[in-house]
Design a protein around this motif. Structure first.
Motif, PDB file in Angstrom:
ATOM      1  N   GLU B  56       0.832  -1.203   0.000  1.00  0.00           N
ATOM      2  CA  GLU B  56       0.000   0.000   0.000  1.00  0.00           C
ATOM      3  C   GLU B  56       0.872   1.259   0.000  1.00  0.00           C
ATOM      4  O   GLU B  56       0.637   2.195  -0.758  1.00  0.00           O
ATOM      5  N   ALA B  57       1.898   1.240   0.855  1.00  0.00           N
ATOM      6  CA  ALA B  57       2.770   2.413   0.975  1.00  0.00           C
ATOM      7  C   ALA B  57       3.491   2.676  -0.339  1.00  0.00           C
ATOM      8  O   ALA B  57       3.607   3.826  -0.774  1.00  0.00           O
ATOM      9  N   ASN B  58       3.959   1.619  -0.984  1.00  0.00           N
ATOM     10  CA  ASN B  58       4.686   1.797  -2.248  1.00  0.00           C
ATOM     11  C   ASN B  58       3.775   2.304  -3.349  1.00  0.00           C
ATOM     12  O   ASN B  58       4.181   3.093  -4.199  1.00  0.00           O
ATOM     13  N   GLU B  59       2.503   1.836  -3.339  1.00  0.00           N
ATOM     14  CA  GLU B  59       1.561   2.327  -4.338  1.00  0.00           C
ATOM     15  C   GLU B  59       1.320   3.816  -4.174  1.00  0.00           C
ATOM     16  O   GLU B  59       1.038   4.527  -5.129  1.00  0.00           O
ATOM     17  N   LYS B  60       1.435   4.274  -2.918  1.00  0.00           N
ATOM     18  CA  LYS B  60       1.227   5.698  -2.658  1.00  0.00           C
ATOM     19  C   LYS B  60       2.531   6.483  -2.825  1.00  0.00           C
ATOM     20  O   LYS B  60       2.622   7.633  -2.417  1.00  0.00           O
ATOM     21  N   GLY B  61       3.558   5.826  -3.343  1.00  0.00           N
ATOM     22  CA  GLY B  61       4.800   6.556  -3.600  1.00  0.00           C
ATOM     23  C   GLY B  61       5.842   6.423  -2.512  1.00  0.00           C
ATOM     24  O   GLY B  61       6.807   7.175  -2.478  1.00  0.00           O
ATOM     25  N   GLY B  62       5.675   5.450  -1.612  1.00  0.00           N
ATOM     26  CA  GLY B  62       6.687   5.193  -0.601  1.00  0.00           C
ATOM     27  C   GLY B  62       6.657   6.192   0.545  1.00  0.00           C
ATOM     28  O   GLY B  62       5.737   7.005   0.656  1.00  0.00           O
ATOM     29  N   ILE B  63       7.672   6.130   1.396  1.00  0.00           N
ATOM     30  CA  ILE B  63       7.766   7.060   2.521  1.00  0.00           C
ATOM     31  C   ILE B  63       8.700   8.188   2.112  1.00  0.00           C
ATOM     32  O   ILE B  63       9.873   7.942   1.824  1.00  0.00           O
ATOM     33  N   ASN B  64       8.199   9.417   2.089  1.00  0.00           N
ATOM     34  CA  ASN B  64       8.988  10.572   1.647  1.00  0.00           C
ATOM     35  C   ASN B  64       9.671  10.294   0.303  1.00  0.00           C
ATOM     36  O   ASN B  64      10.827  10.655   0.101  1.00  0.00           O
ATOM     37  N   GLY B  65       8.974   9.618  -0.585  1.00  0.00           N
ATOM     38  CA  GLY B  65       9.559   9.313  -1.879  1.00  0.00           C
ATOM     39  C   GLY B  65      10.498   8.119  -1.881  1.00  0.00           C
ATOM     40  O   GLY B  65      10.960   7.687  -2.924  1.00  0.00           O
ATOM     41  N   GLY B 311      -2.671  -7.062  13.932  1.00  0.00           N
ATOM     42  CA  GLY B 311      -2.659  -5.678  14.405  1.00  0.00           C
ATOM     43  C   GLY B 311      -1.329  -5.289  15.020  1.00  0.00           C
ATOM     44  O   GLY B 311      -0.883  -4.148  14.883  1.00  0.00           O
ATOM     45  N   TYR B 312      -0.649  -6.238  15.683  1.00  0.00           N
ATOM     46  CA  TYR B 312       0.656  -5.934  16.295  1.00  0.00           C
ATOM     47  C   TYR B 312       1.667  -5.519  15.222  1.00  0.00           C
ATOM     48  O   TYR B 312       2.484  -4.627  15.439  1.00  0.00           O
ATOM     49  N   ALA B 313       1.585  -6.199  14.065  1.00  0.00           N
ATOM     50  CA  ALA B 313       2.497  -5.855  12.979  1.00  0.00           C
ATOM     51  C   ALA B 313       2.103  -4.504  12.375  1.00  0.00           C
ATOM     52  O   ALA B 313       2.956  -3.715  11.971  1.00  0.00           O
ATOM     53  N   TYR B 314       0.794  -4.246  12.351  1.00  0.00           N
ATOM     54  CA  TYR B 314       0.303  -2.960  11.876  1.00  0.00           C
ATOM     55  C   TYR B 314       0.894  -1.831  12.731  1.00  0.00           C
ATOM     56  O   TYR B 314       1.438  -0.840  12.219  1.00  0.00           O
ATOM     57  N   ASP B 315       0.800  -2.015  14.055  1.00  0.00           N
ATOM     58  CA  ASP B 315       1.341  -1.010  14.987  1.00  0.00           C
ATOM     59  C   ASP B 315       2.821  -0.785  14.728  1.00  0.00           C
ATOM     60  O   ASP B 315       3.293   0.351  14.661  1.00  0.00           O
ATOM     61  N   ALA B 316       3.543  -1.913  14.590  1.00  0.00           N
ATOM     62  CA  ALA B 316       4.990  -1.829  14.417  1.00  0.00           C
ATOM     63  C   ALA B 316       5.319  -1.072  13.132  1.00  0.00           C
ATOM     64  O   ALA B 316       6.205  -0.213  13.102  1.00  0.00           O
ATOM     65  N   TRP B 317       4.572  -1.376  12.086  1.00  0.00           N
ATOM     66  CA  TRP B 317       4.778  -0.690  10.798  1.00  0.00           C
ATOM     67  C   TRP B 317       4.521   0.805  10.945  1.00  0.00           C
ATOM     68  O   TRP B 317       5.282   1.639  10.466  1.00  0.00           O
ATOM     69  N   LEU B 318       3.424   1.129  11.630  1.00  0.00           N
ATOM     70  CA  LEU B 318       3.049   2.533  11.770  1.00  0.00           C
ATOM     71  C   LEU B 318       4.112   3.284  12.572  1.00  0.00           C
ATOM     72  O   LEU B 318       4.501   4.403  12.217  1.00  0.00           O
ATOM     73  N   LEU B 319       4.601   2.640  13.643  1.00  0.00           N
ATOM     74  CA  LEU B 319       5.654   3.265  14.450  1.00  0.00           C
ATOM     75  C   LEU B 319       6.893   3.501  13.588  1.00  0.00           C
ATOM     76  O   LEU B 319       7.465   4.599  13.575  1.00  0.00           O
ATOM     77  N   ALA B 320       7.287   2.447  12.850  1.00  0.00           N
ATOM     78  CA  ALA B 320       8.509   2.545  12.054  1.00  0.00           C
ATOM     79  C   ALA B 320       8.356   3.556  10.928  1.00  0.00           C
ATOM     80  O   ALA B 320       9.211   4.416  10.726  1.00  0.00           O
ATOM     81  N   SER B 321       7.219   3.471  10.202  1.00  0.00           N
ATOM     82  CA  SER B 321       7.092   4.336   9.027  1.00  0.00           C
ATOM     83  C   SER B 321       6.933   5.797   9.441  1.00  0.00           C
ATOM     84  O   SER B 321       7.470   6.692   8.779  1.00  0.00           O
ATOM     85  N   SER B 322       6.230   6.066  10.563  1.00  0.00           N
ATOM     86  CA  SER B 322       6.118   7.459  11.000  1.00  0.00           C
ATOM     87  C   SER B 322       7.488   7.994  11.393  1.00  0.00           C
ATOM     88  O   SER B 322       7.805   9.162  11.157  1.00  0.00           O
ATOM     89  N   ALA B 323       8.291   7.111  12.035  1.00  0.00           N
ATOM     90  CA  ALA B 323       9.618   7.537  12.453  1.00  0.00           C
ATOM     91  C   ALA B 323      10.491   7.856  11.237  1.00  0.00           C
ATOM     92  O   ALA B 323      11.220   8.853  11.222  1.00  0.00           O
ATOM     93  N   ILE B 324      10.381   6.978  10.190  1.00  0.00           N
ATOM     94  CA  ILE B 324      11.190   7.195   8.989  1.00  0.00           C
ATOM     95  C   ILE B 324      10.750   8.488   8.295  1.00  0.00           C
ATOM     96  O   ILE B 324      11.563   9.286   7.843  1.00  0.00           O
ATOM     97  N   LYS B 325       9.431   8.704   8.277  1.00  0.00           N
ATOM     98  CA  LYS B 325       8.892   9.903   7.647  1.00  0.00           C
ATOM     99  C   LYS B 325       9.446  11.142   8.335  1.00  0.00           C
ATOM    100  O   LYS B 325       9.793  12.143   7.712  1.00  0.00           O
ATOM    101  N   LYS B 326       9.557  11.058   9.675  1.00  0.00           N
ATOM    102  CA  LYS B 326       9.967  12.211  10.461  1.00  0.00           C
ATOM    103  C   LYS B 326      11.462  12.478  10.342  1.00  0.00           C
ATOM    104  O   LYS B 326      11.892  13.614  10.187  1.00  0.00           O
ATOM    105  N   SER B 327      12.267  11.388  10.418  1.00  0.00           N
ATOM    106  CA  SER B 327      13.693  11.687  10.531  1.00  0.00           C
ATOM    107  C   SER B 327      14.597  10.831   9.653  1.00  0.00           C
ATOM    108  O   SER B 327      15.774  10.687   9.951  1.00  0.00           O
TER     109      SER B 327
END
Lengths: 293, 380
Positions: B56-65, B311-327
């Motif tokens: 899904e993330a890649n279809e939307k263009g990845g994280i910060n490109g 859902g646990y993997a969902y949480d982990a993904w969200l934590l990781a991807s938000s962190a990558i997006k931020k920094s």
């Protein structure tokens, strides 16, 4: 300790014990015809339950038709197992055969996991879920079904082994394979029969417990081991001794869990198994040279 | 016509640039899940969830490109294998963050590797030992068992139920629950009057329940995952026991009601993660929208309901991807960004990490629910 508690322990023990007995007899029949312990016996118990589920859900059969259907398919599975895994063996030493049955059980379990998934499934009770009170203790209608079907199967078994030609032939194989072959009994066919009978019995056991215990691809392991214990206590007899062994095991487990500690429930079963193997390897009721059918 | 051509070529150019910028950076995320073996009921939905989200993330263009590449290995629930694969992820695949493993045993084994190599690890296992004491590089997404236990005890206190009969399964989940209920009960002034156990494959618990019936506690708490609790529920009905029955969050799914049968399951209470009950949540619940979307997307992709474990993997993904997006994608930056997570709405709850709390969930991760007419209803 109140009387109604003891009664409840005993009743619960009897109904689980009846299942152990049915599975145990499956072990003994094959042991007597072939001299091997079929460790895949538990998997037929699993197949019975899961096939009934498929017949009910997928084929939309009513329960009375689904059950014979499931038993028939399990019997065919038993037949194929003997034909494809047991018979082709060049040098059928007991240890080879035992290892093959263990391998077979892993294979069957794996296939079942692929076919039915890893979930647990429920099967409806044969006649309702309303508990029946017996003097302060309660049992379910399904428990009565279990006890009744066990009695019927044991009666049929008895009749088969003592009053039909092929049953007598199978007994002959168990006394002495070579001599049985010499008088014209087709020993290999008897072995095949024994696998079919015990897989059918395992399937029946799996079907009648499924409404109480649910069923999944891995239920066969523990039930198989308990059935094996019952058969050992009964001295590998395919008659009443194994039934008594199963009931004894069920009741002791249940009393042990209730009166001593539930943590030791399985330990009790296996301690009994070890004691029997050490002290009376011929079984609780067997004479040293007992007849084994 | 010229206009259209111009627009087309402009579009082509932007697309080209977009793909160039995609190729410019990839971020690699490692996954360690017990996809097969005894813990496959955890690992399988986790793997599927992560794959679905990465796609899904890649279809939307990845994280910060940056394109996301997930490298997922099957640990088969084996701790030794998990350690080997974790090393492989770090040394060969050069991942920036690891999601998993699925079980507590594997997570404990992998922790020293992650700590030594300084790669953030977001475990999907529930054991309290994983994040207590806090390890610098280790996080976990499932709420601690004691949060669920506390939820039950708080509710019992409201109902003035004082004595508890425990019936727990003899596996890791059951024994951890048993210890934590006992500790909490002592703190909060409850008395444990019976402490019974059953095996994970046991098929009849009437002996234990008959004993409990004789003791007459105010409530029974059963701690296990299917099918044991369903058998217990049936046995309680069979024995005609009228004592309130509480279950753990381990059976918070429709499957439990189906297995126990709706007449027997009536009235059973348990703390549920919100995913299992999102359709009865109030619409203004912060998690409602996300849960609904996750469940529907999962159903669409795999044909089954989303599970808490996925859902646990969902949480982990969200934590990781938000962190990558931020920094950005450097492991140490991801780590500190995860640690600074504030009010991140996800499947298991709303995460707020601190340097002292690497789980980030509180009592609001669970809701007390009761089975009524074959479905869950919330109870206050």
């Amino acid at each position: 300790m109140q009387f109604d508690q003891i009664l409840q322990y005993a009743l619960s023990g009897f109904s689980t014990g009846a299942i152990y007995a049915l599975i145990g007899i499956g072990f003994s029949i094959i042991y007597n015809a072939t001299g091997i312990i079929n460790f895949a016996q538990g998997e037929f118990v699993m197949l019975g339950g899961l096939l009934t589920l498929t017949c009910l859900d997928l084929l939309q059969l009513p329960l009375w038709a689904a059950i014979p259907c499931a038993v028939a398919v399990s019997t065919v599975a038993g037949l194929l197992f003997e034909r494809l895994a047991i018979r082709p063996l060049r040098q059928p030493t007991p240890i080879n055969l035992v290892i093959i049955t263990i391998g077979g059980s892993i294979l069957i379990r794996g296939l079942a996991m692929l076919l039915w998934g890893k979930d647990t499934h429920a099967i409806p009770a044969f006649s309702g879920d309303d508990p029946i009170a017996i003097g302060g203790a309660t049992i379910l209608p399904q428990h009565l079904w279990i006890l009744a079907i066990t009695v019927v199967i044991i009666a049929i078994n008895k009749f088969y082994f003592y009053h039909t030609i092929s049953g007598k032939a199978m007994r002959a194989c168990s006394y002495n394979r070579r001599a049985a072959g010499l008088v014209g009994i087709d020993v290999r066919r008897m072995v095949l029969f024994s696998f079919m009978i015990s897989s059918a019995m395992g399937a029946v056991a799996g079907i009648i417990v499924a409404p109480l215990t649910m069923t999944a691809y891995d239920v066969g392991v523990m039930l198989g081991l308990k059935g094996f214990c019952a058969a050992i206590i009964g001295g590998m007899s395919s008659g009443i001794a194994t039934v008594v062994g199963g009931l004894l095991l069920g009741v002791l487990e249940s009393l042990g869990a209730g009166l001593i500690s539930s943590g030791y429930k399985d330990a009790i079963a296996f301690i009994i198994l070890l004691l029997i193997l050490f002290i009376r390897p011929q079984g609780l009721f067997g004479k040293a040279d007992s007849e084994r059918v | 016509m010229k206009k259209i051509l111009a627009v087309c070529s402009a579009l082509c150019l932007t697309l080209m640039f977009a793909s160039v910028s995609c190729a410019a950076g990839t971020v690699k995320i490692g996954g360690l899940f017990a996809v097969t073996g005894p813990a496959s009921f955890l690992g399988e939905p986790e793997k599927k969830t992560l794959e679905m989200l990465v796609k899904e993330a890649n279809e939307k263009g990845g994280i910060n490109g940056m394109k996301v590449e997930a490298v997922i290995y099957d640990t088969t629930g084996d701790a030794t294998k998990a350690v080997q694969l974790a090393t492989k992820l770090i040394k060969d695949d050069k991942v920036s963050v690891i999601i998993g493993p699925s079980t507590t045993g594997e997570s404990m084994a992998v922790i020293p590797v992650a700590e030594k190599e300084k790669i953030p690890l977001i475990s999907c296992a529930a054991g309290i030992k994983i994040t207590e004491p806090v390890k610098q590089w280790v996080f976990k997404t499932p709420a601690n068992d004691h949060v669920a236990a506390e939820k039950i005890l708080n509710y019992m206190a409201k109902q003035k139920q004082k004595s508890i009969a425990l019936l727990t399964v003899t596996d890791g989940f059951g024994s951890s629950g048993r210890e934590q209920i006992k500790a909490l009960a002592k703190q909060k002034g409850f008395t444990i009057v019976a402490d019974e156990v059953y095996g994970p494959k046991d098929t009849d618990m009437t002996s234990q329940l008959t004993k409990i019936r004789g003791i007459k506690p105010d409530a029974i708490i059963c701690w296990g995952t299917n099918p044991g609790p369903a058998v217990v529920t049936k046995n309680v009905k069979q024995l005609g026991i009228k004592i309130p029955l509480y279950m753990s969050h381990g059976v918070a799914s429709k499957k439990f009601i189906e297995l126990a049968g709706s007449p027997a399951a009536e009235g059973v209470m348990l703390p549920a993660g919100k995913l299992a009950i999102y359709d009865v949540l109030p619409k203004n619940d912060p998690q409602y929208k996300l849960l609904k979307e996750y469940d529907q997307a999962y159903k669409k992709a795999f044909g089954v309901e989303a599970s808490t474990f996925g859902g646990y993997a969902y949480d982990a993904w969200l934590l990781a991807s938000s962190a990558i997006k931020k920094s950005g994608a450097a492991p140490d930056k991801i780590r500190s960004a995860i640690e600074q997570t504030k009010k991140l709405v996800s499947v298991s709850g709303v995460f707020t990490m601190t340097p002292k709390d690497h789980n980030g969930l509180d009592l609001s991760a669970f809701e007390m629910v009761k089975v009524s007419n074959g479905d869950w209803v919330m109870i206050k």
